[in-house]
Scaffold this active site. Structure first.
Site, PDB file in Angstrom:
ATOM      1  N   CYS A  44      13.808  49.556  -2.974  1.00 28.21           N
ATOM      2  CA  CYS A  44      13.625  50.992  -2.759  1.00 28.21           C
ATOM      3  C   CYS A  44      14.814  51.644  -2.065  1.00 28.21           C
ATOM      4  CB  CYS A  44      12.341  51.262  -1.977  1.00 28.21           C
ATOM      5  SG  CYS A  44      12.451  50.769  -0.248  1.00 28.21           S
ATOM      6  N   GLU A  86       0.856  -1.199   0.000  1.00 30.81           N
ATOM      7  CA  GLU A  86       0.000   0.000   0.000  1.00 30.81           C
ATOM      8  C   GLU A  86       0.882   1.234   0.000  1.00 30.81           C
ATOM      9  OE1 GLU A  86      -2.225  -0.172   3.632  1.00 30.81           O
ATOM     10  OE2 GLU A  86      -3.035  -2.152   3.168  1.00 30.81           O
ATOM     11  N   CYS A  94      12.138  45.513   5.173  1.00 32.65           N
ATOM     12  CA  CYS A  94      12.232  46.886   4.687  1.00 32.65           C
ATOM     13  C   CYS A  94      11.126  47.684   5.375  1.00 32.65           C
ATOM     14  CB  CYS A  94      12.047  46.919   3.166  1.00 32.65           C
ATOM     15  SG  CYS A  94      11.759  48.602   2.573  1.00 32.65           S
ATOM     16  N   LYS A 154      10.531   3.874   3.253  1.00 30.17           N
ATOM     17  CA  LYS A 154      10.418   5.323   3.053  1.00 30.17           C
ATOM     18  C   LYS A 154      11.122   5.730   1.760  1.00 30.17           C
ATOM     19  CE  LYS A 154       9.740   7.853   6.520  1.00 30.17           C
ATOM     20  NZ  LYS A 154       9.010   8.312   7.642  1.00 30.17           N
ATOM     21  N   CYS A 214      17.264  47.788   1.135  1.00 33.80           N
ATOM     22  CA  CYS A 214      16.218  47.143   0.337  1.00 33.80           C
ATOM     23  C   CYS A 214      16.578  47.195  -1.151  1.00 33.80           C
ATOM     24  CB  CYS A 214      14.878  47.842   0.571  1.00 33.80           C
ATOM     25  SG  CYS A 214      13.566  47.213  -0.477  1.00 33.80           S
ATOM     26  N   TYR A 222      -6.959   2.247   6.260  1.00 35.27           N
ATOM     27  CA  TYR A 222      -6.118   1.122   5.829  1.00 35.27           C
ATOM     28  C   TYR A 222      -6.005  -0.016   6.845  1.00 35.27           C
ATOM     29  CZ  TYR A 222      -3.049   4.413   8.280  1.00 35.27           C
ATOM     30  OH  TYR A 222      -2.532   5.295   9.172  1.00 35.27           O
ATOM     31  N   ASP A 255       1.081  10.427   4.103  1.00 34.32           N
ATOM     32  CA  ASP A 255       1.805  11.278   5.046  1.00 34.32           C
ATOM     33  C   ASP A 255       0.872  12.327   5.660  1.00 34.32           C
ATOM     34  OD1 ASP A 255       3.859  12.272   6.487  1.00 34.32           O
ATOM     35  OD2 ASP A 255       4.824  13.329   4.826  1.00 34.32           O
ATOM     36  N   LYS A 268       2.121   4.687   1.708  1.00 36.11           N
ATOM     37  CA  LYS A 268       2.198   5.228   3.060  1.00 36.11           C
ATOM     38  C   LYS A 268       1.806   6.697   2.959  1.00 36.11           C
ATOM     39  CE  LYS A 268       5.122   5.158   7.157  1.00 36.11           C
ATOM     40  NZ  LYS A 268       4.899   6.480   7.675  1.00 36.11           N
ATOM     41  N   CYS A 297       7.597  51.415  -0.766  1.00 32.08           N
ATOM     42  CA  CYS A 297       8.411  50.348  -1.367  1.00 32.08           C
ATOM     43  C   CYS A 297       7.495  49.568  -2.329  1.00 32.08           C
ATOM     44  CB  CYS A 297       8.961  49.451  -0.265  1.00 32.08           C
ATOM     45  SG  CYS A 297       9.915  48.067  -0.876  1.00 32.08           S
TER      46      CYS A 297
HETATM   47  S1  IVH Z   1      -0.667   0.441   8.922  1.00 33.41           S
HETATM   48  C1  IVH Z   1      -0.036  -1.555  13.046  1.00 33.41           C
HETATM   49  N1  IVH Z   1      -0.852   1.494   6.540  1.00 33.41           N
HETATM   50  O1  IVH Z   1       2.280   5.321   9.150  1.00 33.41           O
HETATM   51  C2  IVH Z   1       0.112  -0.909  11.722  1.00 33.41           C
HETATM   52  N2  IVH Z   1      -0.015   2.859   8.298  1.00 33.41           N
HETATM   53  O2  IVH Z   1       4.706   4.665  10.888  1.00 33.41           O
HETATM   54  C3  IVH Z   1      -0.728   0.269  11.571  1.00 33.41           C
HETATM   55  N3  IVH Z   1       0.479   5.167   7.611  1.00 33.41           N
HETATM   56  O3  IVH Z   1       0.915   5.462  12.348  1.00 33.41           O
HETATM   57  C4  IVH Z   1      -0.338   1.161  10.489  1.00 33.41           C
HETATM   58  N4  IVH Z   1      -0.114   4.954   5.510  1.00 33.41           N
HETATM   59  O4  IVH Z   1      -0.175   6.873  10.537  1.00 33.41           O
HETATM   60  C5  IVH Z   1      -0.486   1.686   7.826  1.00 33.41           C
HETATM   61  N5  IVH Z   1      -1.135   2.293   4.368  1.00 33.41           N
HETATM   62  C6  IVH Z   1      -0.780   2.500   5.646  1.00 33.41           C
HETATM   63  C7  IVH Z   1      -0.301   3.750   6.100  1.00 33.41           C
HETATM   64  C8  IVH Z   1       0.083   3.888   7.441  1.00 33.41           C
HETATM   65  C9  IVH Z   1       0.337   5.776   6.437  1.00 33.41           C
HETATM   66  C10 IVH Z   1       1.016   5.821   8.841  1.00 33.41           C
HETATM   67  C11 IVH Z   1       0.176   5.603  10.071  1.00 33.41           C
HETATM   68  C12 IVH Z   1       1.091   4.959  11.070  1.00 33.41           C
HETATM   69  C13 IVH Z   1       2.438   5.293  10.539  1.00 33.41           C
HETATM   70  C14 IVH Z   1       3.431   4.225  10.957  1.00 33.41           C
END
Ligand code: IVH
Length: 679
Positions: free
Chosen positions: A418, A121, A433, A318, A415, A231, A125, A123, A439
């Protein structure tokens, strides 16, 4: 600084450092009593005063700043800090083990029992959230907090249309976890608006989402446009035997589940997923910072179990922020609409995450100092979650092969627009400034602010038209707007008769804009919309405000020393007084209209002492405070014998509730209250 620090502060006999520490400890304790125990032992006013004092000291002593200070944890525009109820997680909210290279991911996959399926999946942010459903109803929305307990931000979560509030055919108890996000587009619009209002910008969408979820005013949350992906499902007697089946079930129940999910049979498929999304993620409407891999079979998950911090059955990969080395050719300086000087790095163009980068902000003088960079250096440029490229350091050897000159003599002193000598306010990072009045970029900024929707709402004068009229010498101050003539406007290439007429009609209509908005439109530094309203309420005309003393000004709620200084300085400048005279002559509303509106309101709350508690849906807490005053009542921060009733919103703190019961104080709901005042 050291010498200054050791000087005792008059009132307290403490050094600044000692006083800062004492205030932080005291305010943190009060926060705890208020948030967690819902039993404050300090009045709101005293709390606010101490908070102001701490803010002031911290501004004077940036070297003593601390991200854990109570000043950093609370939105500065919430004068009264209120709590979201804290809730203990039924299942702890764990984090994921991070990996940063494909080799580490391969290692992890290879150590799993042979043949297991892996769900890959994105991740997301943002901020994790846990949605609790009981009997098909959404009953809590809890933030991660410290993993064991978090804040119930349900009213704010309810503003996200994609999250179902009721479920059919769902188990009795169910928890869905996911990520709350602010889409890029919304993030950029929000920052643009904050820039216009001189509010600090959010560094990235995650910070913006976090700041938004903590707001007390759910209508503002709704305006910001959060979104969410789920998720993870938790509970007893849940359907399915695999993670993927549960995601599919959640989708059928109506939850927003991402389409970027793949069940992988082997490590190659995992790598394909990573490679694909490493570039494709840049086209998504929300921020992502990696990939999450989860063992699909729930039985296998159970077998693998957990460490203290994270599941063994899942891992995060990451994305690497891409980094390149390039030549810093020149530092140039930009003058912002508020006079802030921003140094900009002009780079030898370099390819980074699919785009060519040739400029990057250097923020301010301290940033340049910390990096120790100067023109001619070879610097590292990175593009991380923020999309905006940033310089993260310089090459140690600095053998660029390019001549290492010219060297920067230091930050500019005047500046570039001006020629005015720059000033740096103590405690602020930026040079500025001070020539607000003439200005060019500042003047254009003032004009743009003046005509903006929330100010004078003059249509047809966008930034390009303003720049054009400025260059032609037709607009050199906000007062010039009221001297614009139809033929002058129509003579401009891009305007013509029709738009000239429209502009003038809108200019004419702006003469009816009420005094508080005109005050906001003047663009006095740090006087935002809300502050302007409060000032206009106390000083009912510009003539009265003009003579206000600093002490009178700081007596107004939300007006601190700095704002008061800015107002006094504004009226001390002859050029501003001239502008005001011209605006007065043009017929703008520079005083409140006769007969204060509040006097006409039925004083149905006369003599009543009212405590506000909880969160509301129809109006913000500040608005309710205002209404109580407008209708003759008195606000109070804590429940006592004198309290006539509590205006009780959702999620009132348990101890406040108990206190109300034990003292026999009546609770009035939001709807009842509105009926009370509107009849
Ligand atoms: S699963 C026990 N799935 O990443 C596992 N987390 O560093 C529960 N996050 O606190 C997390 N996308 O806020 C999971 N597809 C995804 C995610 C995800 C973002 C975040 C989540 C979690 C953090 C973990």
């Amino acid at each position: 600084m050291d010498l200054f620090d050791s000087l005792p502060i008059e009132q307290t006999g403490l050094t600044a450092e000692q006083e800062i520490h004492a205030l932080r400890a005291e305010l943190a304790e009060q926060n705890y009593k208020y948030y967690v125990l819902s039993a404050p032992t300090m009045s709101d006013r005293e709390f606010d005063e101490k908070m102001h004092r701490l803010q002031e000291l911290e501004a004077k002593h940036p070297e003593l700043s601390d991200p854990n200070s109570p000043t950093q944890k609370v939105g500065s525009d919430i004068s009264k800090i209120d709590s979201f109820p804290r809730i203990k997680h039924r299942y702890p909210m764990l984090s994921l083990a991070n990996t940063y290279s494909r080799e580490e991911v391969e290692d992890w996959v290879r150590k799993l029992p042979p043949g297991v399926e892996i769900v890959a999946e994105l991740k997301y942010d943002g901020l994790s959230i846990s949605l609790w459903y009981e009997h098909g109803q959404l009953v809590h929305a809890v933030t991660r907090g410290d993993g064991t307990e978090g804040d119930d931000v349900l009213p704010n979560i309810r503003t996200i249309a994609a999250i179902p509030q009721t479920l059919t055919d769902a188990p009795e108890r169910l928890e869905l976890r996911g990520e709350v996000l602010l889409p890029w587009e919304r993030f950029e619009a929000l920052n643009k608006q904050r820039e216009e209002q001189e509010e600090p910008l959010f560094a990235n969408p995650r910070n913006a989402a976090s700041g938004t979820l903590k707001l007390q005013d759910s209508r503002e949350v709704a305006r910001r446009g959060l979104t969410c992906y789920l998720y993870y499902m938790l509970g007893e007697q849940l359907p399915g035997t695999t993670h993927y089946e549960r995601l599919e079930q959640a989708r059928r129940w109506g939850f927003p589940i991402s389409d970027a999910v793949r069940v992988c049979q082997n490590v190659d498929e995992v790598m394909e997923f990573i490679a694909y999304w490493d570039t494709e993620r840049k086209n998504l409407p929300v921020a992502t910072d990696g990939i999450v891999l989860k063992v699909n079979s729930l039985a296998e998950q159970e077998e693998l179990g957990y460490t203290a911090k994270s599941p063994r059955w899942a891992i995060a990969y990451k994305f690497a922020a891409e980094r390149q080395l390039t030549l810093l050719k020149q530092i140039t300086y930009q003058v912002g609409r508020t006079g802030v000087i921003t140094p900009v790095a002009n780079l030898e163009p370099v390819q980074l995450s699919g785009t060519i980068v040739q400029r990057a902000t250097l923020h301010n003088e301290d940033f340049i100092r910390q990096l120790g960079i100067q023109e001619g250096d070879r610097v590292y440029v990175e593009k991380g979650g923020e999309i905006i490229p940033k310089i993260v350091g310089k090459a140690e050897d600095n053998t660029s092969g390019q001549p290492c000159q010219p060297r920067t003599p230091g930050f500019i002193t005047h500046c570039p627009e001006c020629g005015t000598e720059l000033v740096r306010v103590e405690g602020e990072a930026a040079w500025r400034c001070p020539n607000e009045v003439s200005c060019p970029p500042q003047l254009k900024g003032k004009l743009e602010h003046f005509v903006s929707r929330k100010a004078m709402n003059i249509e047809g004068l966008g930034s390009e038209t303003i720049a054009l009229l400025y260059d032609k010498g037709l607009l050199h101050s906000i007062a010039d707007i009221y001297s614009l003539r139809a033929d002058d406007l129509a003579a401009q290439e891009r305007l013509g008769d029709k738009s000239a007429q429209n502009i003038l009609a809108s200019v004419e209509a702006s003469k009816q804009v009420p005094w508080p908005r005109v005050l906001f439109a003047l663009g006095i530094r740090m006087v935002g919309e809300t502050t302007a309203k409060k000032i206009a309420k106390r000083f009912r005309s510009i003539d009265a405000l003009q003579w206000a003393s600093k002490e009178e000004l700081t007596g107004i709620e939300d007006v601190g020393e700095q704002i008061a200084d800015n107002i006094v300085a504004y009226f001390a400048d002859m050029r501003n007084l001239e502008i005001i005279t011209r605006l007065q002559a043009a017929g703008l509303q520079l005083a409140a209209t006769e007969g204060p509106a509040t006097a006409e309101l039925p004083q149905v709350l006369e003599g009543k002492t009212i405590v506000i508690s909880g969160t509301f849906t129809e109006h913000s807490r500040d608005e309710y405070k205002q209404m109580i005053e407008d209708y003759g009542g008195k606000n109070s921060g804590s429940v006592s014998k004198k309290t006539d009733f509590i205006l009780a919103g959702d999620n009132m703190g348990p101890s406040k509730l108990e206190k109300a019961h034990s003292m026999g104080v009546r609770l009035v709901s939001e709807q009842e209250f509105l009926q009370m005042i509107h009849g």
